[in-house]
Design an enzyme around this catalytic site. Structure first.
Site, mmCIF file in Angstrom:
data_model
loop_
_atom_site.group_PDB
_atom_site.id
_atom_site.type_symbol
_atom_site.label_atom_id
_atom_site.label_comp_id
_atom_site.label_asym_id
_atom_site.label_seq_id
_atom_site.Cartn_x
_atom_site.Cartn_y
_atom_site.Cartn_z
ATOM 1 N N ALA A 1 0.801 -1.234 0.000
ATOM 2 C CA ALA A 1 0.000 0.000 0.000
ATOM 3 C C ALA A 1 0.828 1.275 0.000
ATOM 4 O O ALA A 1 0.255 2.364 0.053
ATOM 5 C CB ALA A 1 -0.992 0.036 1.162
ATOM 6 N N ALA A 2 2.146 1.171 -0.092
ATOM 7 C CA ALA A 2 2.952 2.395 -0.170
ATOM 8 C C ALA A 2 2.575 3.211 -1.397
ATOM 9 O O ALA A 2 2.419 4.436 -1.335
ATOM 10 C CB ALA A 2 4.439 2.050 -0.197
ATOM 11 N N GLY A 3 2.406 2.522 -2.528
ATOM 12 C CA GLY A 3 2.005 3.217 -3.744
ATOM 13 C C GLY A 3 0.622 3.828 -3.627
ATOM 14 O O GLY A 3 0.359 4.912 -4.166
ATOM 15 N N ASP A 4 -0.272 3.168 -2.911
ATOM 16 C CA ASP A 4 -1.621 3.696 -2.733
ATOM 17 C C ASP A 4 -1.618 4.927 -1.823
ATOM 18 O O ASP A 4 -2.375 5.877 -2.059
ATOM 19 C CB ASP A 4 -2.527 2.616 -2.151
ATOM 20 C CG ASP A 4 -2.639 1.410 -3.063
ATOM 21 O OD1 ASP A 4 -2.582 1.581 -4.290
ATOM 22 O OD2 ASP A 4 -2.771 0.284 -2.543
#
Length: 302
Positions: A245-248
């Protein structure tokens, strides 16, 4: 203030902490096992809501995923367009190793059962200045892109994960394209580069000629291309626990910043800080930071 309309995915994430990510023919015993709300769409909606903007989430879950709808609602996301469909919700099986790296297998479930009324309902929520957010985890994206283009809507597309469908997408009316190295290579049809991304950005611009392009490079930061030229931004240096979820987190805070009227440079810095904070925590939605801590990190490292 304009809002974000996210026609997006929702998943139930099964997360296994492992000493090392399994290889072909290998069985590994997990050290931990947890269940989290997830899906790129859900994560991005929560991140944007925590960044302080109004978010509408349109999508589908199965009866087993009604708690995902409750999770979004508790974050202040408008879920009036979120439908409970027959069958199971989207699911993900996620391995996370001791370095915080992950390997993910997803099944679309209800995310692949959107119908025309879901799509038209999402587009009908759009007003002047709003952004439509898309990921590559739902069905009929070619139809969504065509209808959004016909209506002149502002579309931000995170083409993740790639699955072969992206080769046929018409991205000519997309306004913001957000991809990582793997997704960029699939869209561009050329191998990923180690350090020179100019050819990749040129190829992406050919696919999406009216879009600003953000290419995320993990620990190496990002490169950004627009009509004004190309720029690079380094990543924040943090100790990674879980990259999920880093990209999210990055995308949610970028979109929120743009909707609030920030410059692209400021929006990318906010997104980078949000992504950095997310990797220091376990889980997907559970790892997403809040506005105050993101602003504090950006202000501490301008």
């Amino acid at each position: 203030m304009p809002k974000l309309v996210n026609l997006g995915s929702l998943c139930i994430d099964h997360v296994y902490g492992v000493p090392a990510i399994t290889g072909p023919g290998e069985t590994v015993a997990s050290v931990t096992y947890e269940v989290f709300p997830g899906g790129k769409g859900l994560n991005q909606s929560i991140a944007a809501a925590r960044a302080g903007i109004d978010v509408v989430h349109v999508g589908c879950v199965g009866a087993d995923g009604e708690w995902l709808k409750e999770t979004l609602s508790a974050e202040g996301v408008d879920v009036s367009g979120l439908r409970v469909a027959p069958g199971a919700s989207g699911h993900a099986v996620i391995q996370v190793n001791e370095a915080g790296e992950n390997a993910i297998v997803i099944t679309g479930g209800a995310n692949r059962r959107l119908d025309r009324s879901d799509i038209e309902g999402a587009l009908a929520r759009m007003e002047t200045g709003d952004w439509l957010m898309l990921q590559n985890e739902i069905n009929d994206l070619d139809t969504v892109l065509r209808l959004a283009g016909e209506q002149g809507l502002q579309v931000a597309f995170n083409v993740a994960p790639v699955d072969g469908r992206e080769a046929g997408y018409d991205l000519s009316t997309t306004r913001l394209l957000i991809v990582n190295e793997i997704e960029a290579a699939a869209l561009a049809g050329i191998p990923a580069a180690d350090d020179d991304w100019s050819n990749m950005l040129t190829a992406l611009a050919d696919r999406a000629p009216n879009a600003d392009i953000v290419l995320t490079l993990g620990a190496d930061g990002l490169v950004y291309s627009s009509a004004d030229g190309t720029a690079a931004l380094p990543a924040y240096d943090v100790d990674a626990v879980d990259e999920t979820a880093a990209g999210d987190a990055f995308i949610g805070f970028v979109m929120a910043s743009l909707i609030r009227g920030a410059s692209m440079d400021r929006a990318l810095r906010m997104g980078a800080a949000a992504g950095a904070l997310a990797v220091t925590r376990a889980g997907a939605a559970s790892s997403l930071p809040r506005l105050g801590e993101v602003q504090a990190l950006v202000d501490a490292q301008p």
